[in-house]
Motif scaffolding. Structure first.
Motif, PDB file in Angstrom:
ATOM      1  N   LYS A  51       1.285  -0.831   0.048  1.00  0.00           N
ATOM      2  CA  LYS A  51       0.052   0.091  -0.193  1.00  0.00           C
ATOM      3  C   LYS A  51       0.775   1.123   0.309  1.00  0.00           C
ATOM      4  N   THR A  52       0.205   2.482  -0.069  1.00  0.00           N
ATOM      5  CA  THR A  52       1.018   3.755  -0.357  1.00  0.00           C
ATOM      6  C   THR A  52       1.583   4.079   0.759  1.00  0.00           C
ATOM      7  N   GLU A  53       0.620   4.023   1.554  1.00  0.00           N
ATOM      8  CA  GLU A  53       1.229   3.955   3.021  1.00  0.00           C
ATOM      9  C   GLU A  53       2.853   3.475   3.000  1.00  0.00           C
ATOM     10  N   LYS A  54       2.711   2.427   3.081  1.00  0.00           N
ATOM     11  CA  LYS A  54       3.563   1.321   4.234  1.00  0.00           C
ATOM     12  C   LYS A  54       5.001   1.219   2.936  1.00  0.00           C
ATOM     13  N   TRP A  55       4.860   1.961   1.486  1.00  0.00           N
ATOM     14  CA  TRP A  55       6.054   2.656   0.870  1.00  0.00           C
ATOM     15  C   TRP A  55       6.538   3.969   1.187  1.00  0.00           C
ATOM     16  N   VAL A  56       5.790   4.813   1.808  1.00  0.00           N
ATOM     17  CA  VAL A  56       5.962   5.941   2.215  1.00  0.00           C
ATOM     18  C   VAL A  56       7.173   6.450   3.144  1.00  0.00           C
ATOM     19  N   SER A  57       6.002   4.824   3.694  1.00  0.00           N
ATOM     20  CA  SER A  57       7.407   4.830   5.505  1.00  0.00           C
ATOM     21  C   SER A  57       8.621   4.736   5.020  1.00  0.00           C
ATOM     22  N   LEU A  58       8.472   3.372   3.799  1.00  0.00           N
ATOM     23  CA  LEU A  58       9.537   2.481   3.377  1.00  0.00           C
ATOM     24  C   LEU A  58      11.143   4.194   3.441  1.00  0.00           C
ATOM     25  N   LEU A  59       9.859   4.794   2.313  1.00  0.00           N
ATOM     26  CA  LEU A  59      11.318   5.796   2.436  1.00  0.00           C
ATOM     27  C   LEU A  59      11.538   6.715   3.000  1.00  0.00           C
ATOM     28  N   ALA A  60      10.717   7.260   3.926  1.00  0.00           N
ATOM     29  CA  ALA A  60      11.404   8.067   5.792  1.00  0.00           C
ATOM     30  C   ALA A  60      11.990   6.896   6.153  1.00  0.00           C
TER      31      ALA A  60
ATOM     32  N   LEU B  75       1.721   2.028 -13.987  1.00  0.00           N
ATOM     33  CA  LEU B  75       0.953   1.401 -13.705  1.00  0.00           C
ATOM     34  C   LEU B  75       0.203   1.300 -12.173  1.00  0.00           C
ATOM     35  N   ARG B  76       1.081   1.547 -12.096  1.00  0.00           N
ATOM     36  CA  ARG B  76       0.751   2.163  -9.915  1.00  0.00           C
ATOM     37  C   ARG B  76       0.583   3.889 -11.005  1.00  0.00           C
ATOM     38  N   ALA B  77      -1.358   3.799  -9.774  1.00  0.00           N
ATOM     39  CA  ALA B  77      -1.699   4.487  -9.814  1.00  0.00           C
ATOM     40  C   ALA B  77      -1.733   5.811  -8.746  1.00  0.00           C
ATOM     41  N   ASP B  78      -0.413   5.383  -7.456  1.00  0.00           N
ATOM     42  CA  ASP B  78      -0.171   6.451  -6.335  1.00  0.00           C
ATOM     43  C   ASP B  78       0.955   6.684  -6.501  1.00  0.00           C
ATOM     44  N   LEU B  79       1.520   6.510  -8.324  1.00  0.00           N
ATOM     45  CA  LEU B  79       2.825   6.396  -8.491  1.00  0.00           C
ATOM     46  C   LEU B  79       3.587   8.149  -8.485  1.00  0.00           C
TER      47      LEU B  79
ATOM     48  N   GLY C 155      10.069  15.015  -1.600  1.00  0.00           N
ATOM     49  CA  GLY C 155      10.308  15.696  -0.592  1.00  0.00           C
ATOM     50  C   GLY C 155      10.763  15.072   0.679  1.00  0.00           C
ATOM     51  N   MET C 156      12.030  14.154   0.709  1.00  0.00           N
ATOM     52  CA  MET C 156      12.909  13.315   1.156  1.00  0.00           C
ATOM     53  C   MET C 156      14.138  13.786   0.600  1.00  0.00           C
ATOM     54  N   ASP C 157      14.024  14.331  -0.334  1.00  0.00           N
ATOM     55  CA  ASP C 157      15.145  15.134  -1.083  1.00  0.00           C
ATOM     56  C   ASP C 157      16.150  13.826  -1.727  1.00  0.00           C
ATOM     57  N   PHE C 158      15.499  12.956  -2.296  1.00  0.00           N
ATOM     58  CA  PHE C 158      15.787  11.727  -2.717  1.00  0.00           C
ATOM     59  C   PHE C 158      16.580  12.499  -4.093  1.00  0.00           C
ATOM     60  N   ALA C 159      17.418  11.728  -5.139  1.00  0.00           N
ATOM     61  CA  ALA C 159      17.116  11.855  -6.833  1.00  0.00           C
ATOM     62  C   ALA C 159      17.402   9.987  -7.185  1.00  0.00           C
ATOM     63  N   VAL C 160      15.442  10.354  -8.049  1.00  0.00           N
ATOM     64  CA  VAL C 160      14.441   9.519  -8.258  1.00  0.00           C
ATOM     65  C   VAL C 160      14.948   8.883  -9.908  1.00  0.00           C
ATOM     66  N   THR C 161      14.885   7.621 -10.000  1.00  0.00           N
ATOM     67  CA  THR C 161      15.089   6.841 -11.079  1.00  0.00           C
ATOM     68  C   THR C 161      14.140   6.310 -11.695  1.00  0.00           C
ATOM     69  N   LEU C 162      13.381   6.485 -13.078  1.00  0.00           N
ATOM     70  CA  LEU C 162      12.279   5.849 -12.753  1.00  0.00           C
ATOM     71  C   LEU C 162      12.790   5.125 -14.225  1.00  0.00           C
ATOM     72  N   GLN C 163      12.154   3.422 -13.647  1.00  0.00           N
ATOM     73  CA  GLN C 163      12.612   2.483 -14.883  1.00  0.00           C
ATOM     74  C   GLN C 163      11.115   2.327 -15.437  1.00  0.00           C
ATOM     75  N   THR C 164      10.856   2.407 -16.878  1.00  0.00           N
ATOM     76  CA  THR C 164       9.916   2.770 -17.248  1.00  0.00           C
ATOM     77  C   THR C 164      10.545   2.084 -18.765  1.00  0.00           C
TER      78      THR C 164
ATOM     79  N   ARG D 166       4.175  15.714 -18.354  1.00  0.00           N
ATOM     80  CA  ARG D 166       3.785  17.244 -17.292  1.00  0.00           C
ATOM     81  C   ARG D 166       4.529  16.875 -15.789  1.00  0.00           C
ATOM     82  N   MET D 167       3.631  15.653 -15.336  1.00  0.00           N
ATOM     83  CA  MET D 167       4.151  15.552 -14.138  1.00  0.00           C
ATOM     84  C   MET D 167       5.081  15.229 -13.684  1.00  0.00           C
ATOM     85  N   LEU D 168       5.573  14.016 -14.372  1.00  0.00           N
ATOM     86  CA  LEU D 168       7.481  14.132 -14.132  1.00  0.00           C
ATOM     87  C   LEU D 168       8.265  15.014 -13.847  1.00  0.00           C
ATOM     88  N   GLY D 169       7.928  15.580 -15.406  1.00  0.00           N
ATOM     89  CA  GLY D 169       8.672  16.880 -15.803  1.00  0.00           C
ATOM     90  C   GLY D 169       9.056  18.186 -14.067  1.00  0.00           C
ATOM     91  N   GLY D 170       7.767  17.701 -13.512  1.00  0.00           N
ATOM     92  CA  GLY D 170       7.582  18.004 -12.413  1.00  0.00           C
ATOM     93  C   GLY D 170       8.650  18.207 -10.927  1.00  0.00           C
TER      94      GLY D 170
END
Length: 193
Positions: free
Chosen positions: A30-39, A58-62, A71-80, A91-95
């Motif tokens: 679930k989203t909350e579990k991922w956010v907790s793991l990120l923290a 495919l994740r609606a919560d991406l 918000g946690m200052d990670f540099a993220v690579t999206l493998q797609t 546009r969303m990813l460009g943000g």
């Protein structure tokens, strides 16, 4: 950990012959579990994250997960695979100024790429996705798995990347599926290749 790879889903809209994933039963975290793991990762000093799958788009919560990571200052690579990128997603990813998209390309053209993905039109859709990402200022890297199916196209794929103004990285690593199915291994390069 300096970096981490988070497999957000086993689901994918393609059926790549070389993929190590399998259609897993059961739910996703679930989203909350991922956010907790990120923290937790941020607290441990992790700097770089890769969001992968399956196909993470495919994740609606991406967007929520990307927002949390930013918000946690990670540099993220999206493998797609790039096929689901439309103007809104680009546009969303460009943000996210610290996000890079790694897009899988398996051939210099549709014939090879679509044969490997098992999905007609996937090459054209991935190319369009890359163009949209670049229009939004998202850095793109082509990720190319090299096997018996595309070895003769490596130079053409490198030229394709250059024509799009992006870099490509090549890897010959092909693994059995996570469920033990060895069939992807048959696509590996042999000693003669």
């Amino acid at each position: 950990p300096y970096s981490g790879s988070l497999e957000l889903t086993h689901r994918c809209n393609l059926s790549c012959r070389h993929c190590y994933q399998f259609r897993a039963r059961g739910g996703e975290m679930k989203t909350e579990k991922w956010v907790s793991l990120l923290a937790e990762l941020a607290q441990l000093g992790c700097l770089f994250l890769s969001f992968t799958g399956g196909e993470p788009l495919l994740r609606a919560d991406l967007p929520r997960l990307l927002e949390a990571a930013a918000g946690m200052d990670f540099a993220v690579t999206l493998q797609t695979n790039g096929t689901m990128v439309d103007a809104g997603i680009a546009r969303m990813l460009g943000g996210y100024p610290t996000l890079r998209a790694d897009v899988s390309i398996y051939g210099a053209g549709a014939e090879t790429h679509d044969a490997l993905t098992g999905t007609a039109g996937s090459f054209a859709a991935a190319r369009r996705g890359i163009e949209l990402l670049l229009e939004e200022g998202v850095p793109v890297l082509l990720k190319v798995t090299v096997g018996s199916f595309n070895l003769c196209e490596v130079e053409e794929i490198a030229s394709l990347a250059g024509s799009m103004g992006v870099k490509a990285v090549f890897s010959s690593l092909i693994f059995p599926r996570n469920d033990g199915d060895p069939s992807p291994v048959s696509l590996r390069l042999d000693d003669a290749g």
